[in-house]
Design a protein around this motif. Structure first.
Motif, PDB file in Angstrom:
ATOM      1  N   GLU A 274       0.774  -1.277   0.078  1.00  0.00           N
ATOM      2  CA  GLU A 274       0.016  -0.020   0.295  1.00  0.00           C
ATOM      3  C   GLU A 274       0.909   1.234   0.124  1.00  0.00           C
ATOM      4  OE1 GLU A 274      -3.112  -0.099  -0.286  1.00  0.00           O
ATOM      5  OE2 GLU A 274      -3.762  -2.112   0.439  1.00  0.00           O
ATOM      6  N   VAL A 275       0.487   2.254  -0.721  1.00  0.00           N
ATOM      7  CA  VAL A 275       1.317   3.517  -0.916  1.00  0.00           C
ATOM      8  C   VAL A 275       0.250   4.544  -0.485  1.00  0.00           C
ATOM      9  CG1 VAL A 275       2.548   4.986  -2.306  1.00  0.00           C
ATOM     10  CG2 VAL A 275       2.679   2.884  -2.604  1.00  0.00           C
ATOM     11  N   SER A 276       0.932   5.430   0.426  1.00  0.00           N
ATOM     12  CA  SER A 276      -0.125   6.519   0.971  1.00  0.00           C
ATOM     13  C   SER A 276      -0.219   7.534  -0.241  1.00  0.00           C
ATOM     14  CB  SER A 276       0.587   7.135   2.220  1.00  0.00           C
ATOM     15  OG  SER A 276       1.697   7.754   2.013  1.00  0.00           O
ATOM     16  N   PRO A 277      -0.817   8.699   0.132  1.00  0.00           N
ATOM     17  CA  PRO A 277      -0.759   9.940  -0.600  1.00  0.00           C
ATOM     18  C   PRO A 277       0.485  10.621  -0.344  1.00  0.00           C
ATOM     19  CG  PRO A 277      -2.958   9.797   0.357  1.00  0.00           C
ATOM     20  CD  PRO A 277      -2.262   8.643   1.094  1.00  0.00           C
ATOM     21  N   GLU A 278       0.861  11.539  -1.138  1.00  0.00           N
ATOM     22  CA  GLU A 278       2.250  12.326  -0.820  1.00  0.00           C
ATOM     23  C   GLU A 278       1.866  13.860  -0.317  1.00  0.00           C
ATOM     24  OE1 GLU A 278       5.703  14.267  -3.416  1.00  0.00           O
ATOM     25  OE2 GLU A 278       5.379  12.018  -3.654  1.00  0.00           O
ATOM     26  N   TYR A 279       2.106  13.963   0.777  1.00  0.00           N
ATOM     27  CA  TYR A 279       1.896  15.309   1.456  1.00  0.00           C
ATOM     28  C   TYR A 279       3.169  16.018   1.337  1.00  0.00           C
ATOM     29  CZ  TYR A 279      -1.918  13.103   4.084  1.00  0.00           C
ATOM     30  OH  TYR A 279      -2.983  12.206   4.464  1.00  0.00           O
ATOM     31  N   ARG A 280       2.899  17.549   1.100  1.00  0.00           N
ATOM     32  CA  ARG A 280       4.020  18.541   0.924  1.00  0.00           C
ATOM     33  C   ARG A 280       3.576  19.647   1.608  1.00  0.00           C
ATOM     34  NH1 ARG A 280       6.488  18.369  -4.866  1.00  0.00           N
ATOM     35  NH2 ARG A 280       6.231  15.972  -5.541  1.00  0.00           N
TER      36      ARG A 280
END
Length: 346
Positions: A274-280
């Protein structure tokens, strides 16, 4: 035999309670006669987050028998953390010094933990029957066995006791180079502990340094994302193969750039990555405790029987929000974290 996860017992976090002192880099604290501090320690950060989110949370540490410890225990109790098994022994509380906004991996961090009550623990001191009563999940980190061989032996004692009682175990592979100073390299200590664990969290570099898991030497922090995700899968598969008790591996990726920070995570379980959303974000307030908040988020998700994808989404959002809280512990509620999840959902 693998542990069967139950959400009917307490989560016990075992580690050293610390005070973080925060001198500013310009030295103005000397003129102001004011030195900010925070209550922390990786496992305490996990314990307080879980209690805030409604998970029955207990904390085990060693503190001196004095008024300062009484105040610290009262603080934990005010955060709804069960403190019944905290051990009173020794003479001092561990400290560390780190300017606000800096990372614990920063070379400027100063540890003052030698001779602390926790560092004085020895096998046979803790009554694990009492400590693990009513506990279904035990959490600890690689910071504890970094202190000295005796504490590493106590960690193994704790893990053996948990295994005998079929308690689910999580391990955070926090690597602190300044702590491993007693003649043992992490890779000589941590694999023996990891074999007792059901869930292991860290990053691909920590897994290489502490567990000896192979790593592509060409990969650099902040490198090409697809290559890092592929290494995350390979690292996770290697951990599961080497440590058969482990069934779930989580990895975090947090990179600093001139334009700000990028943060994403992975969770490998049931042969799926599973890969999370990317936060910036362009600015953050405090890097300390974000990984602990991620670990707490994983525990929260699995304890509450969320799916792996929902568990990862919650843990990642919780960790990201912690970057904007100037303390070692999170103050974000479940509702606030869920709002962040919605804002960053793909």
């Amino acid at each position: 035999m693998m542990a069967t996860l139950s959400n009917t017992g307490k989560v016990l976090s075992f580690g050293e309670l610390l005070l973080r002192l925060c001198p500013d880099e310009a030295g103005e604290w000397l003129a102001d006669n004011h030195l900010p501090f925070y209550v922390g320690g990786a496992e305490a950060n996990v314990a307080t987050a879980l209690a805030l989110w409604g998970v029955p949370s207990a904390y085990l540490t060693a503190l001196p028998d004095n008024f300062l410890s009484s105040q610290l225990v009262a603080y934990l109790q005010s955060r709804k953390v069960v403190t019944d098994t905290i051990l009173l022994q020794g003479e001092r509380v561990g400290l560390y010094y780190l300017p606000k906004g800096k990372d614990l991996k920063n070379t400027g961090v100063i540890y003052d933990r030698a001779g602390s009550s926790f560092a004085g623990l020895r096998p046979g001191i803790i009554d694990w029957d009492k400590a693990l009563e009513g506990v279904s999940w035990l959490h600890l980190s690689a910071i504890c066995p970094a202190l000295n061989q005796a504490v590493a032996d106590v960690c193994r004692e704790a893990l053996q006791a948990a295994k005998e009682r079929n308690v689910f175990v999580s391990l955070d592979l926090n690597y602190r180079a300044k702590l491993w100073k007693y003649g043992q390299e992490p890779v000589e200590v941590m694999p023996e502990l990891a074999r007792y664990c059901d869930l292991i969290m860290g990053n691909i570099w920590a897994a290489n340094k502490m567990l000896g898991i192979p790593l592509d030497d060409t990969l650099v922090e902040g490198g090409e994302k697809e290559s890092l995700l592929q290494q995350s899968r390979l690292t996770s598969e290697a951990i599961l193969e080497r440590f058969p008790r482990c069934r779930t591996v989580a990895n975090t990726f947090r990179f600093d750039y001139e334009e700000g920070i990028r943060y994403y995570t992975t969770l490998y379980t049931q042969n799926e990555l599973e890969v999370s959303p990317e936060y910036r974000s362009r600015q953050i307030l405090d890097k300390v405790g974000s990984g602990d908040c991620f670990m707490a988020g994983l525990i929260y998700g699995f304890y509450n029987r969320l799916s792996p994808s929902d568990t990862l989404a919650f843990a990642t959002a919780a960790a990201f929000k912690k970057l904007f809280i100037p303390s070692d512990t999170t103050t974000s509620t479940v509702a606030e974290i869920q709002q962040t999840m919605s804002a960053y959902a793909n």
